[in-house]
Design a protein around this motif. Sequence first.
Motif, short mmCIF file in Angstrom:
data_model
loop_
_atom_site.label_atom_id
_atom_site.label_comp_id
_atom_site.label_asym_id
_atom_site.label_seq_id
_atom_site.Cartn_x
_atom_site.Cartn_y
_atom_site.Cartn_z
N SER A 10 0.98 -0.83 0.33
CA SER A 10 0.38 0.01 0.22
C SER A 10 0.88 1.33 0.46
CB SER A 10 -1.01 0.40 0.85
OG SER A 10 -0.35 0.09 2.37
N GLY A 11 2.16 1.07 0.71
CA GLY A 11 3.33 2.23 0.18
C GLY A 11 4.24 2.41 -0.65
N CYS A 12 4.97 3.36 -0.63
CA CYS A 12 5.33 3.51 -2.17
C CYS A 12 7.33 2.86 -1.72
CB CYS A 12 5.36 5.21 -2.42
SG CYS A 12 6.19 6.83 -1.29
N GLU A 13 8.04 3.48 -3.11
CA GLU A 13 9.34 2.94 -3.12
C GLU A 13 9.88 4.25 -2.87
OE1 GLU A 13 11.90 -0.55 -2.89
OE2 GLU A 13 12.34 0.87 -5.66
N ALA A 64 10.89 8.62 5.66
CA ALA A 64 10.18 7.45 6.17
C ALA A 64 9.57 6.90 6.73
CB ALA A 64 11.02 6.65 5.42
N ARG A 96 5.55 7.08 7.41
CA ARG A 96 4.88 7.24 6.57
C ARG A 96 4.94 5.09 6.17
NH1 ARG A 96 6.23 11.88 6.14
NH2 ARG A 96 4.89 13.57 5.59
N PRO A 97 4.44 4.70 5.25
CA PRO A 97 4.68 3.34 5.12
C PRO A 97 5.74 2.86 3.52
CG PRO A 97 2.04 3.95 4.27
CD PRO A 97 2.66 5.10 4.96
N VAL A 98 6.61 3.58 3.86
CA VAL A 98 7.28 3.62 2.70
C VAL A 98 8.21 2.53 2.66
CG1 VAL A 98 6.67 5.55 1.79
CG2 VAL A 98 8.39 5.07 2.67
N ASP A 102 3.89 11.91 -0.12
CA ASP A 102 2.16 11.97 0.25
C ASP A 102 1.33 11.86 -0.99
OD1 ASP A 102 3.00 11.79 2.95
OD2 ASP A 102 2.68 14.07 3.12
N LEU A 104 1.34 8.10 -2.28
CA LEU A 104 1.11 7.52 -0.97
C LEU A 104 -1.31 8.06 -1.74
CD1 LEU A 104 2.92 7.83 1.80
CD2 LEU A 104 2.33 5.64 0.59
N ARG A 153 -3.85 5.11 -2.61
CA ARG A 153 -5.78 4.75 -1.54
C ARG A 153 -6.57 4.81 -2.35
NH1 ARG A 153 -2.15 7.33 2.45
NH2 ARG A 153 -2.54 9.22 1.56
#
Length: 87
Positions: free
Chosen positions: A2-5, A28, A31-33, A79, A82, A86
């Motif tokens: 669900s995050g990014c890199e 990071a 955040r879900p990265v 952001d 992300l 979503r």
Amino acid sequence: MSGCEITVITRADCGLCTAAEAVVAAVAASRPVAVATVDVDADPELRAKYDWDVPVVLVDGRQVGFHRIDRARLERAVDSRLAARRA
């Protein structure tokens, strides 16, 4: 995922690279990265593209900064990615 890199293209003994990695780590942390660090000198293709521009920071493969990394700009880019994931 669900995050990014966030990818940091860096090289050894680079003060700006060390600073960029600190900015990336701070962004990071909340955040879900995933964060990946790539040595520009280990990849001839990356070296040809970014040799004198390191550090380079990519978010999901898109360049968002180089040399001195602006934390606010990186936060906005992450952001935005992300939010798009979503949606």
